[in-house]
Write a protein that holds these residues in place. Structure first.
Motif, PDB file in Angstrom:
ATOM      1  N   PHE A  64      -2.277 -47.184  11.634  1.00 51.33           N
ATOM      2  CA  PHE A  64      -1.012 -46.644  12.136  1.00 51.33           C
ATOM      3  C   PHE A  64      -0.754 -47.110  13.560  1.00 51.33           C
ATOM      4  N   SER A  65       0.481 -46.899  14.005  1.00 53.79           N
ATOM      5  CA  SER A  65       0.869 -47.142  15.386  1.00 53.79           C
ATOM      6  C   SER A  65       1.874 -46.065  15.781  1.00 53.79           C
ATOM      7  N   ILE A  66       1.718 -45.521  16.985  1.00 50.73           N
ATOM      8  CA  ILE A  66       2.677 -44.553  17.512  1.00 50.73           C
ATOM      9  C   ILE A  66       3.625 -45.321  18.426  1.00 50.73           C
ATOM     10  N   LEU A  67       4.902 -45.256  18.125  1.00 54.88           N
ATOM     11  CA  LEU A  67       5.900 -46.005  18.876  1.00 54.88           C
ATOM     12  C   LEU A  67       6.593 -45.099  19.888  1.00 54.88           C
ATOM     13  N   TYR A  68       6.637 -45.574  21.132  1.00 53.08           N
ATOM     14  CA  TYR A  68       7.292 -44.847  22.223  1.00 53.08           C
ATOM     15  C   TYR A  68       8.536 -45.574  22.713  1.00 53.08           C
ATOM     16  N   ASN A  69       8.711 -46.821  22.310  1.00 55.25           N
ATOM     17  CA  ASN A  69       9.891 -47.622  22.648  1.00 55.25           C
ATOM     18  C   ASN A  69      10.406 -48.248  21.364  1.00 55.25           C
ATOM     19  N   THR A  70      11.736 -48.346  21.238  1.00 54.60           N
ATOM     20  CA  THR A  70      12.295 -48.878  20.005  1.00 54.60           C
ATOM     21  C   THR A  70      13.742 -49.303  20.229  1.00 54.60           C
ATOM     22  N   PHE A  71      14.381 -49.726  19.160  1.00 59.81           N
ATOM     23  CA  PHE A  71      15.796 -50.082  19.206  1.00 59.81           C
ATOM     24  C   PHE A  71      16.647 -48.842  19.465  1.00 59.81           C
ATOM     25  N   GLU A  72      17.843 -49.054  20.000  1.00 58.83           N
ATOM     26  CA  GLU A  72      18.745 -47.932  20.309  1.00 58.83           C
ATOM     27  C   GLU A  72      18.959 -46.997  19.125  1.00 58.83           C
ATOM     28  N   SER A  73      19.091 -47.547  17.936  1.00 60.79           N
ATOM     29  CA  SER A  73      19.398 -46.712  16.763  1.00 60.79           C
ATOM     30  C   SER A  73      18.266 -45.744  16.407  1.00 60.79           C
ATOM     31  N   TYR A  74      17.058 -45.966  16.908  1.00 61.48           N
ATOM     32  CA  TYR A  74      15.918 -45.087  16.617  1.00 61.48           C
ATOM     33  C   TYR A  74      15.497 -44.237  17.810  1.00 61.48           C
ATOM     34  N   GLU A  75      16.175 -44.375  18.958  1.00 64.72           N
ATOM     35  CA  GLU A  75      15.734 -43.690  20.170  1.00 64.72           C
ATOM     36  C   GLU A  75      15.637 -42.179  20.017  1.00 64.72           C
ATOM     37  N   ASN A  76      16.486 -41.577  19.200  1.00 66.25           N
ATOM     38  CA  ASN A  76      16.443 -40.120  19.010  1.00 66.25           C
ATOM     39  C   ASN A  76      15.211 -39.661  18.257  1.00 66.25           C
ATOM     40  N   ASN A  77      14.485 -40.606  17.643  1.00 60.07           N
ATOM     41  CA  ASN A  77      13.297 -40.261  16.862  1.00 60.07           C
ATOM     42  C   ASN A  77      11.988 -40.465  17.622  1.00 60.07           C
ATOM     43  N   LEU A  78      12.045 -40.910  18.873  1.00 59.87           N
ATOM     44  CA  LEU A  78      10.830 -41.220  19.626  1.00 59.87           C
ATOM     45  C   LEU A  78      10.076 -39.961  20.015  1.00 59.87           C
ATOM     46  N   PRO A  79       8.759 -39.999  20.084  1.00 56.41           N
ATOM     47  CA  PRO A  79       7.933 -41.043  19.498  1.00 56.41           C
ATOM     48  C   PRO A  79       7.853 -40.861  17.985  1.00 56.41           C
ATOM     49  N   TYR A  80       7.539 -41.939  17.273  1.00 55.69           N
ATOM     50  CA  TYR A  80       7.357 -41.827  15.830  1.00 55.69           C
ATOM     51  C   TYR A  80       6.209 -42.710  15.375  1.00 55.69           C
TER      52      TYR A  80
END
Length: 71
Positions: free
Chosen positions: A6-22
């Motif tokens: 797995f990987s925990i994402l703290y930065n992403t595309f604008e369309s996913y920013e409301n889901n951070l971290p995921y």
């Protein structure tokens, strides 16, 4: 079904920013088949480990599994 990696994402595309971290993961089913997955019920500060049990809740339009951690 268990987390294989797995990987925990703290930065992403604008369309996913409301889901951070995921968490994006490769999960392994009971037959040993591995699938890409998004772990839906992760919250910042939660512990995620290889081997943790997850439950599939659905399949995304893009084809990856949507899963939840079993707590």
């Amino acid at each position: 079904m268990k987390i294989y990696t797995f990987s925990i994402l703290y930065n992403t595309f604008e369309s996913y920013e409301n889901n951070l971290p995921y968490v994006v993961a490769i999960v392994e089913d009971e037959k040993g088949v591995r699938h890409s997955a998004n772990i839906l019920n992760f919250q910042d500060g939660d512990t995620v480990e290889v081997g943790m049990e997850v439950k599939q809740t659905s399949i995304a339009e893009e084809g990856y599994l949507l899963c939840e951690l079993i707590r």
